[in-house]
Design a protein around this motif. Structure first.
Motif, PDB file in Angstrom:
ATOM      1  N   TYR A  26       0.836  -1.201   0.000  1.00  0.00           N
ATOM      2  CA  TYR A  26       0.000   0.000   0.000  1.00  0.00           C
ATOM      3  C   TYR A  26       0.876   1.258   0.000  1.00  0.00           C
ATOM      4  O   TYR A  26       1.813   1.374   0.786  1.00  0.00           O
ATOM      5  N   ASN A  27       0.562   2.185  -0.899  1.00  0.00           N
ATOM      6  CA  ASN A  27       1.387   3.393  -1.025  1.00  0.00           C
ATOM      7  C   ASN A  27       0.615   4.665  -0.671  1.00  0.00           C
ATOM      8  O   ASN A  27       1.049   5.770  -0.985  1.00  0.00           O
ATOM      9  N   GLY A  28      -0.540   4.492  -0.054  1.00  0.00           N
ATOM     10  CA  GLY A  28      -1.346   5.652   0.316  1.00  0.00           C
ATOM     11  C   GLY A  28      -2.582   5.843  -0.532  1.00  0.00           C
ATOM     12  O   GLY A  28      -3.445   6.660  -0.219  1.00  0.00           O
ATOM     13  N   SER A  29      -2.698   5.107  -1.643  1.00  0.00           N
ATOM     14  CA  SER A  29      -3.865   5.195  -2.528  1.00  0.00           C
ATOM     15  C   SER A  29      -4.486   3.819  -2.707  1.00  0.00           C
ATOM     16  O   SER A  29      -3.781   2.842  -2.980  1.00  0.00           O
ATOM     17  N   VAL A  30      -5.807   3.743  -2.555  1.00  0.00           N
ATOM     18  CA  VAL A  30      -6.515   2.481  -2.799  1.00  0.00           C
ATOM     19  C   VAL A  30      -6.265   1.990  -4.217  1.00  0.00           C
ATOM     20  O   VAL A  30      -6.253   0.786  -4.484  1.00  0.00           O
ATOM     21  N   LYS A  63      -3.073  12.154 -32.022  1.00  0.00           N
ATOM     22  CA  LYS A  63      -4.536  12.240 -32.172  1.00  0.00           C
ATOM     23  C   LYS A  63      -5.221  10.895 -32.391  1.00  0.00           C
ATOM     24  O   LYS A  63      -6.286  10.810 -33.016  1.00  0.00           O
ATOM     25  N   ALA A  64      -4.613   9.822 -31.861  1.00  0.00           N
ATOM     26  CA  ALA A  64      -5.270   8.517 -31.906  1.00  0.00           C
ATOM     27  C   ALA A  64      -6.292   8.380 -30.782  1.00  0.00           C
ATOM     28  O   ALA A  64      -7.279   7.649 -30.908  1.00  0.00           O
ATOM     29  N   ILE A  65      -6.049   9.088 -29.685  1.00  0.00           N
ATOM     30  CA  ILE A  65      -6.966   9.087 -28.548  1.00  0.00           C
ATOM     31  C   ILE A  65      -7.087  10.508 -27.992  1.00  0.00           C
ATOM     32  O   ILE A  65      -6.201  11.342 -28.207  1.00  0.00           O
ATOM     33  N   ASP A  66      -8.188  10.772 -27.327  1.00  0.00           N
ATOM     34  CA  ASP A  66      -8.345  11.997 -26.547  1.00  0.00           C
ATOM     35  C   ASP A  66      -8.136  11.649 -25.081  1.00  0.00           C
ATOM     36  O   ASP A  66      -8.615  10.600 -24.612  1.00  0.00           O
ATOM     37  N   LEU A  67      -7.450  12.518 -24.345  1.00  0.00           N
ATOM     38  CA  LEU A  67      -7.187  12.291 -22.933  1.00  0.00           C
ATOM     39  C   LEU A  67      -7.412  13.563 -22.141  1.00  0.00           C
ATOM     40  O   LEU A  67      -7.065  14.656 -22.606  1.00  0.00           O
ATOM     41  N   ASN A  68      -7.977  13.415 -20.961  1.00  0.00           N
ATOM     42  CA  ASN A  68      -8.110  14.515 -20.015  1.00  0.00           C
ATOM     43  C   ASN A  68      -7.681  13.998 -18.648  1.00  0.00           C
ATOM     44  O   ASN A  68      -8.197  12.968 -18.180  1.00  0.00           O
ATOM     45  N   LYS A  69      -6.742  14.675 -18.032  1.00  0.00           N
ATOM     46  CA  LYS A  69      -6.237  14.221 -16.744  1.00  0.00           C
ATOM     47  C   LYS A  69      -7.326  14.304 -15.678  1.00  0.00           C
ATOM     48  O   LYS A  69      -8.072  15.276 -15.615  1.00  0.00           O
ATOM     49  N   ILE A  70      -7.425  13.259 -14.856  1.00  0.00           N
ATOM     50  CA  ILE A  70      -8.374  13.235 -13.748  1.00  0.00           C
ATOM     51  C   ILE A  70      -7.664  13.714 -12.489  1.00  0.00           C
ATOM     52  O   ILE A  70      -6.538  13.311 -12.194  1.00  0.00           O
ATOM     53  N   ASP A  71      -8.320  14.574 -11.752  1.00  0.00           N
ATOM     54  CA  ASP A  71      -7.761  15.046 -10.485  1.00  0.00           C
ATOM     55  C   ASP A  71      -7.916  13.926  -9.460  1.00  0.00           C
ATOM     56  O   ASP A  71      -8.989  13.724  -8.894  1.00  0.00           O
ATOM     57  N   ASP A  72      -6.835  13.176  -9.239  1.00  0.00           N
ATOM     58  CA  ASP A  72      -6.933  12.017  -8.348  1.00  0.00           C
ATOM     59  C   ASP A  72      -6.994  12.408  -6.878  1.00  0.00           C
ATOM     60  O   ASP A  72      -7.091  11.544  -6.003  1.00  0.00           O
ATOM     61  N   LYS A  73      -6.926  13.700  -6.595  1.00  0.00           N
ATOM     62  CA  LYS A  73      -7.107  14.142  -5.210  1.00  0.00           C
ATOM     63  C   LYS A  73      -8.599  14.182  -4.855  1.00  0.00           C
ATOM     64  O   LYS A  73      -8.968  14.209  -3.692  1.00  0.00           O
ATOM     65  N   VAL A  74      -9.445  14.232  -5.866  1.00  0.00           N
ATOM     66  CA  VAL A  74     -10.893  14.207  -5.666  1.00  0.00           C
ATOM     67  C   VAL A  74     -11.345  12.748  -5.706  1.00  0.00           C
ATOM     68  O   VAL A  74     -10.817  11.941  -6.470  1.00  0.00           O
ATOM     69  N   ASP A  75     -12.343  12.402  -4.887  1.00  0.00           N
ATOM     70  CA  ASP A  75     -12.716  10.995  -4.718  1.00  0.00           C
ATOM     71  C   ASP A  75     -13.685  10.487  -5.785  1.00  0.00           C
ATOM     72  O   ASP A  75     -14.413   9.526  -5.563  1.00  0.00           O
ATOM     73  N   THR A  76     -13.686  11.121  -6.958  1.00  0.00           N
ATOM     74  CA  THR A  76     -14.630  10.737  -8.009  1.00  0.00           C
ATOM     75  C   THR A  76     -14.473   9.278  -8.414  1.00  0.00           C
ATOM     76  O   THR A  76     -15.471   8.576  -8.660  1.00  0.00           O
TER      77      THR A  76
END
Length: 388
Positions: free
Chosen positions: A57-61, A310-323
Motif C-alpha cells: 500500500y502506497n497511500g492510494s486504494v 490524435k489517436a486518442i483523446d485524454l483529459n487528466k483526472i484530479d486524483d485528489k478528488v474521490d470521483t
C-alpha cells in the motif's frame, strides 16, 4: 493455496510446463499438477492469487500509478463499437500502425461457440477492430503463448488483470521474454461468468440457435445482443445481463480477486461512468469514455504519444478528488474489503489466496468497520454453507 480453488485459468503453467488442464462442470479450466510438485511450487510465485497478489500500500486504494485520465478513441466508429471508449483497441491499433510491435496477442469471439473465445495474434488494424468488445466468458490467453512468438518480433499482450499479472510476474525473471513483449495492456474486470450463466443468458434472450453474441458495445454501455441463425437480434439491457445473470455466477477466484483494475499492466482501461444525483453510476446510453491508468513509464509514454498523434483523446483526472471511488464503487470495495474475505476463509480453516496479511489490512483502513464486519460475516456464513 489450492490451485483448483483459486486458479484464474490464465493457462501460463501449460505454456511453461505443459501442464494438462481439465474442465469443470461450469466450464472453467483448471491445471492438473498431480505428480508435478516441483512445477506447482514454481508457479506459486507467478500465480496472481499468490503472496504478491496484493501489492504494498502506497497511500492510494488505486495503487501506484503514473497518471490517471478519462479518454476515448478519436475514431468515432471504434468508440461506438467498443465496450466503452475504445482506448484499448485504439492503442493496439496505434502500436501496429507505427511499427512499435509486430503483433498484438489478444482474444476474440470463438468461431465455434459464441460464449467462448479464441486467442489470436492481430497483425493489422482491421484485426484489432474485429476483436473489440468485451468477452464475459472463459479465456486462457497464456495457454499457448509461445506458439505466437516469432524470433526477432515484438508484441503487445492484451488480457484480463490476472492474465497480465501472471505474465508480468514471470517476465520479472525472464529478460528475454520481457523484451519480446514490451507492452502489456489490460482492462477492468469484475469476474468471469460460467458457461451455465451464459446459457441462462441465451435462455433469457430466447435465442435458441445463437450464431453471434455481443455482450457490450455498439453504444455505451450498449445492449447485450444475440443474433440467431435467421439473423434476428435478441437484446437485453446491460444492467440486467450483467447484474442479474452473468455477474451472479463467476469463477471462485474472481470472488476473492484483489486486482480487478490491471495494475500490473503498462496501461489499463475501464468504464468512466457518469454519475447521477446520488453519485451512483449512470448506465443510460451516452458516448463511451474510459478511465485510463498509466501504471508504468512505458505506459505513460505510449499514452502521451498516441494523444499527440490524435489517436486518442485524454483529459487528466484530479486524483485528489474521490470521483474514482464513485465511478468504480465495486472495484473500490474489492480492494478495501479483500482482507475481510480472506481472513474469514482462514478463520474457517478454508483454503484461501496467499495474499500478504499486512498489505491487505493496509487497504482495509479505507473501509468502514461496519462494512468490513459485514463482509467478514457474509464470507463466514457462506463458508459454513459451502456456498463460496
Amino acid at each position: 493455496m489450492s490451485f483448483y480453488d483459486f486458479c484464474s485459468g490464465c493457462g501460463l503453467c501449460h505454456d511453461i510446463y505443459d501442464i494438462d488442464f481439465c474442465k469443470d462442470s461450469k466450464g472453467f479450466y483448471y491445471p492438473d499438477f498431480e505428480g508435478k510438485e516441483a512445477e506447482k511450487a514454481s508457479m506459486v510465485s507467478v500465480c496472481p492469487i499468490g503472496k504478491n497478489g496484493v501489492r504494498k500500500y502506497n497511500g492510494s486504494v488505486w495503487g501506484d500509478y503514473h497518471g490517471v485520465f478519462q479518454g476515448w478513441s478519436t475514431d468515432e466508429e471504434l468508440r461506438t463499437k467498443a465496450s466503452s471508449g475504445g482506448v484499448v483497441s485504439a492503442l493496439a491499433a496505434y502500436l501496429l500502425a507505427h511499427s512499435l510491435v509486430d503483433g498484438v496477442i489478444q482474444v476474440k469471439a470463438s468461431e465455434h461457440e459464441q460464449y467462448s473465445t479464441d486467442v489470436v495474434c492481430s497483425r493489422c488494424v482491421e484485426d484489432i477492430y474485429s476483436c473489440s468488445g468485451s468477452r464475459y466468458c472463459q479465456s486462457s490467453p497464456l495457454y499457448n503463448l509461445s506458439a505466437f512468438l516469432r524470433e526477432g518480433e515484438r508484441y503487445c499482450f492484451i488480457g484480463k488483470p490476472c492474465d497480465v499479472a501472471a505474465i508480468r510476474n514471470y517476465m520479472d525473471s525472464d529478460e528475454k521474454l520481457r523484451k519480446r513483449i514490451p507492452y502489456l495492456i489490460s482492462f477492468f474486470c469484475a469476474g468471469i461468468p460460467s458457461e451455465d450463466a451464459n446459457k441462462k443468458l441465451l435462455d433469457e434472450l430466447k435465442c435458441d440457435k445463437c450464431k453471434e453474441l455481443r455482450y457490450r458495445g455498439n453504444g455505451w454501455p450498449g445492449l447485450t445482443t444475440a443474433i440467431d441463425d435467421d439473423g434476428k437480434a435478441h437484446t437485453m439491457e446491460y444492467e440486467k445481463s450483467w447484474i442479474e445473470i452473468l455477474g451472479r455466477d463467476i469463477r471462485k477466484s474472481c470472488k476473492f480477486c484483489f486486482d480487478g483494475i490491471g495494475e500490473r499492466a503498462d496501461i489499463s482501461c475501464g468504464d468512466y461512468w457518469y454519475l447521477d444525483a446520488n453519485n451512483k453510476p449512470d448506465f443510460t446510453e451516452k458516448d463511451g469514455r474510459n478511465i485510463v491508468f498509466a501504471w508504468t513509464e512505458t505506459g505513460l509514454e505510449l499514452l502521451n504519444r498516441a494523444f499527440k498523434d490524435k489517436a486518442i483523446d485524454l483529459n487528466k483526472i484530479d486524483d485528489k478528488v474521490d470521483t474514482i471511488r464513485f465511478v468504480q464503487p465495486n472495484h473500490y470495495s474489492k480492494r478495501t474489503n479483500i482482507a475481510s474475505k480472506v481472513l474469514a476463509l482462514r478463520l474457517m480453516g478454508k483454503s484461501s489466496p496467499e495474499y500478504d496479511t499486512k498489505n491487505m489490512l493496509s487497504y482495509a483502513k479505507n473501509e468502514s468497520a461496519i462494512s468490513f464486519l459485514k463482509s467478514f460475516r457474509g464470507t463466514v456464513s457462506r463458508a459454513r454453507k459451502n456456498t463460496l
